[in-house]
Design an enzyme around this catalytic site. Structure first.
Site, mmCIF file in Angstrom:
data_model
loop_
_atom_site.group_PDB
_atom_site.id
_atom_site.type_symbol
_atom_site.label_atom_id
_atom_site.label_comp_id
_atom_site.label_asym_id
_atom_site.label_seq_id
_atom_site.Cartn_x
_atom_site.Cartn_y
_atom_site.Cartn_z
ATOM 1 N N CYS A 435 59.043 -5.379 -43.451
ATOM 2 C CA CYS A 435 58.599 -6.353 -42.597
ATOM 3 C C CYS A 435 58.244 -5.460 -41.335
ATOM 4 O O CYS A 435 57.149 -4.757 -41.249
ATOM 5 C CB CYS A 435 59.569 -7.132 -41.852
ATOM 6 S SG CYS A 435 58.986 -8.924 -40.978
ATOM 7 N N HIS A 537 61.863 -9.782 -47.265
ATOM 8 C CA HIS A 537 63.413 -9.720 -47.141
ATOM 9 C C HIS A 537 64.336 -10.130 -48.267
ATOM 10 O O HIS A 537 63.816 -11.086 -48.938
ATOM 11 C CB HIS A 537 63.675 -10.559 -45.726
ATOM 12 C CG HIS A 537 63.203 -10.087 -44.533
ATOM 13 N ND1 HIS A 537 63.502 -9.142 -43.753
ATOM 14 C CD2 HIS A 537 62.307 -10.726 -43.886
ATOM 15 C CE1 HIS A 537 62.765 -8.807 -42.868
ATOM 16 N NE2 HIS A 537 61.957 -9.938 -42.754
#
Length: 599
Positions: A435, A537
Site C-alpha cells: 500500500c 493487504h
C-alpha cells in the site's frame, strides 16, 4: 422440499440429522428449508458474494426460524391459513408476525479496562469463543475504536482489524460494519479521519469531534448498531476503549459507560498486572464511576500475570471487600500472537538469528495495517521493526509497510537515510512494499488535488519501479479481493484500503478475479531484482506468497504452520486463548453473570 415442510407442520428438533446442529446447539429443525427464503430482511440476513460471481441471500444473522416456539406458531398459522405453496405471498406476513411476537433482543456484556493495553481485546475475543462454545449466537462490538489497523468486510465496509479477529472468535462468517460503527484513524495536526458505519465520514479535530459529532451522528450510529446487533444475536460482547473513568470526557464518551447504558450491558473490568499498581487501578476505576455506572461492574479480571496467582489471594480478598465487586480470576501471561492495535507496542520477535530468515520492517511514521505481517510470526523468521538504516544491511527480507501519509513517510525516509539503505539492498534481498510502501517504491509521487498532503505537491519516490503514484478523483478503493500470484498461479486473497493509485509499466504481482470473471492486473514485480509492490493487504494470509518470498532468501525452513491458511492458524490460537481463560476464571461465577445478563 419447502412445500412438504409446510404440509408436515411442526416436527421439533432432529437429533439424528447427520448435519446437525447446522446453526447452533438446541435448534428446532422443523423448517430445515426456511419458507421465507429469501426474505430480504436486512435485520436478519444480507446478500453475500458467491465464489463463482454474483451475490446470494444469506440468513447469516437469523436464528428465528430455528426456535421451537416460533416453529410451533408458524406451523399452526400455516395450517389455519391453509398455506401449501411456498410462493404464497401471505408467508411474508407470517414472518413479520413472528418477528413482532418472538424476537426478543439479545443481551450485552461489556469488557472495560482500567487502562489502555489492559487486555480488553483478548478478553473480549476469549469471551466470544467461550459463549459460542455454549451454543449461543454471539457477536463482538466496539462502538468506537482508534486504530490504523483496519480490515474490509464482505460488504466493503472498513472496520478495526481486531473486531474482525473477534468475529472469528465468535464464529461469524460475514461480519459487517456494526461490529465497529465508529473507526478513528489519527492523521496529523490533531486531525482524525472518522469512519461511520464502515465509510469515510469526515476529517475532524478533537474539539469538533466531542462537541458536534458525538452528540449527533456519533451517538446515532452507536445506538443503531447496538439495536441491530441485539436483534441479530443472543449475546453482544462489547469492548470499551481506554478507561471507562475518563472524567474529563465522561458524558461525551460513547466508547465506554454511555455505550453500556445504551445496551444495558453488565460490565467486566480488566486490569493489566504487568503495569504495577493493579489493585489501585481496579479500585480507582470503580470509585471514579457514578453510582449508576458502578452498579454495572459485575466482576474484575486480573490479566497478564507473571508468576503465581496464589500470592494475590490476600489482596484480592481485601479488594473485593472494599470495592464490593468479585474477582473472576487471574489470567497468566500468554505469548498469544494476536494482532497489536498500537504501533507503540511493535517490538518484533527476538531480532536477528542466523538460522532464521531475518525480516526488517521499516517503521514508517503513521505506520498502518502492520497486522499484514502477523502470519510471518508463525514462520521460522525473526522480525524487527526498525528506524535504523544499518538494520537493513543485516536483513534477508525488507518490508515497507502501509502508512497513513505517504508524503510524510517519504520525507522521513530521505532524512533518516532509509531511502539510500533500501536502494543499496536492491537485487540482494526481496523488498516488498505494501500500500503506502508500494507508493514509496514509485519513481514519482504526485498529489494533484492536495488529497494526501493538503496542498498540491510532487516528490520523488525510491524509483524502484517504473511507476507514478497519483492522488486524484479516482484514487480511493475499499474492497475484498481474490486472485492468483502471477509468478506461480497460486491463490491469494486480501483486501484493498487505499488512497492514491499507481500507474505502472511493470509486470503485475497479482492477477485479480472479479465477480463477473474479469481478470485485472495488480501491483508491480521485478522477480529478477527481487522487487514486489502491491495495494493488497492480507497478502501473507495464504501460504503462497509468504512461501514464495521466504524461499527467495535461500534460508527457508518450513515451520509448523507454513502450509496453513492464517484463518486456520487464528482458529487454533483463539481456541487456546479461550481454554486459558476457562481454566483461569471462576467459571461458576462467570456463568452467574452470564445468566444474569439473560434475565
Amino acid at each position: 422440499m419447502v412445500r412438504n415442510e409446510l404440509k408436515r407442520g411442526w416436527t421439533g428438533p432432529n437429533l439424528k440429522c447427520p448435519y446437525g446442529p447446522c446453526h447452533y446447539t438446541g435448534q428446532d429443525c422443523t423448517y430445515c428449508y426456511c419458507p421465507f427464503y429469501p426474505c430480504g430482511d436486512e435485520e436478519l440476513g444480507k446478500f453475500i458474494p458467491m465464489s463463482k460471481g454474483g451475490k446470494i441471500w444469506s440468513c447469516v444473522h437469523c436464528h428465528l426460524i430455528h426456535r421451537t416456539p416460533v416453529c410451533k406458531y408458524i406451523a399452526s398459522r400455516v395450517e389455519e391459513l391453509k398455506i401449501t405453496d411456498p410462493e404464497d405471498k401471505r408467508l411474508r406476513g407470517l414472518l413479520d408476525e413472528a418477528k413482532e411476537r418472538f424476537l426478543v433482543p439479545g443481551k450485552a456484556i461489556m469488557v472495560v479496562g482500567a487502562t489502555s493495553d489492559a487486555g480488553k481485546s483478548l478478553t473480549a475475543a476469549a469471551l466470544c469463543r467461550i459463549i459460542s462454545r455454549k451454543g449461543y449466537s454471539v457477536t463482538p462490538m466496539k462502538t468506537q475504536n482508534m486504530s490504523l489497523n483496519s480490515m474490509v468486510t464482505d460488504g466493503g465496509s472498513e472496520v478495526a482489524g481486531i473486531q474482525m479477529i473477534q468475529a472469528k472468535a465468535a464464529r461469524i462468517k460475514h461480519p459487517d460494519h456494526n461490529v465497529n460503527p465508529i473507526l478513528l484513524k489519527p492523521m496529523k495536526d490533531g486531525i482524525t479521519d472518522v469512519f461511520v458505519n464502515g465509510k469515510h465520514f469526515e476529517n475532524i479535530g478533537v474539539r469538533e469531534y466531542y462537541e458536534k459529532f458525538i452528540p449527533s451522528a456519533g451517538t446515532e450510529a452507536v445506538r443503531e448498531s447496538i439495536r441491530i446487533q441485539k436483534i441479530r444475536y443472543e449475546y453482544v460482547v462489547m469492548e470499551g476503549a481506554g478507561s471507562p473513568a475518563e472524567i474529563n470526557i465522561y458524558y461525551q464518551d460513547v466508547a465506554n459507560m454511555r455505550a453500556a447504558e445504551m445496551a444495558d450491558a453488565l460490565c467486566i473490568l480488566v486490569v493489566n498486572m504487568s503495569m504495577g499498581g493493579a489493585f489501585a487501578y481496579a479500585l480507582g476505576t470503580i470509585e471514579l464511576l457514578p453510582e449508576n455506572d458502578k452498579k454495572r461492574i459485575r466482576g474484575i479480571i486480573f490479566n497478564n500475570l507473571y508468576g503465581n496467582a496464589s500470592s494475590l489471594k490476600k489482596g484480592i480478598e481485601e479488594l473485593e471487600h472494599i470495592a464490593g465487586v468479585p474477582v473472576l480470576g487471574v489470567i497468566p501471561h500468554m505469548d498469544i500472537p494476536l494482532p497489536k492495535e498500537d504501533s507503540l507496542t511493535l517490538k518484533g520477535n527476538a531480532g536477528s538469528d542466523r538460522d532464521n530468515v531475518n525480516i526488517a520492517v521499516i517503521k514508517l511514521p503513521k505506520i498502518a495495517n502492520f497486522t499484514d505481517l502477523d502470519p510471518l510470526y508463525h514462520e521460522n523468521a525473526s522480525i524487527v521493526y526498525t528506524e535504523d538504516p544499518n538494520d537493513l544491511k543485516k536483513a534477508d527480507v525488507i518490508i515497507i509497510p502501509g502508512t497513513k501519509n505517504t508524503f510524510d513517510a517519504m520525507r522521513w525516509m530521505s532524512l533518516s537515510g532509509m531511502d539510500e539503505a533500501v536502494r543499496e539492498m536492491r537485487g540482494k534481498v526481496p523488498i516488498i512494499g505494501i500500500c503506502g510502501g508500494y507508493q514509496i517504491m514509485s519513481a514519482m509521487l504526485s498529489d494533484t488535488l492536495g488529497k494526501e498532503n493538503r496542498v498540491p505537491s510532487s516528490t520523488e519516490g525510491l524509483g524502484l519501479f517504473d511507476a507514478v503514484t497519483l492522488w486524484d478523483e479516482n484514487s480511493s478503493e475499499v474492497s475484498v479481493v481474490n486472485g492468483l500470484l502471477s509468478m506461480t498461479d497460486e491463490g491469494i486473497r486480501g483486501y484493498e484500503i487505499r488512497s492514491g493509485r499507481t500507474v505502472t509499466k511493470e509486470h503485475p504481482l497479482f492477477i485479480l478475479s472479479s465477480f463477473t470473471g474479469e481478470r485485472t492486473d495488480e501491483g508491480s514485480s521485478r522477480p529478477d531484482e527481487k522487487l514486489f509492490g502491491t495495494y493488497i493487504h492480507g497478502l501473507f494470509d495464504t501460504p503462497a506468497f509468504r512461501r514464495y518470498i521466504l524461499k527467495m532468501t535461500g534460508k527457508y525452513v518450513p515451520a509448523k504452520y507454513s502450509d496453513t491458511d492464517y484463518d486456520d492458524i487464528l482458529n487454533d490460537i483463539l481456541d487456546e486463548l479461550a481454554d486459558t481463560f476457562e481454566s483461569s476464571l471462576n467459571m461458576e461465577l462467570f456463568d452467574k453473570i452470564f445468566m444474569e445478563a439473560r434475565k
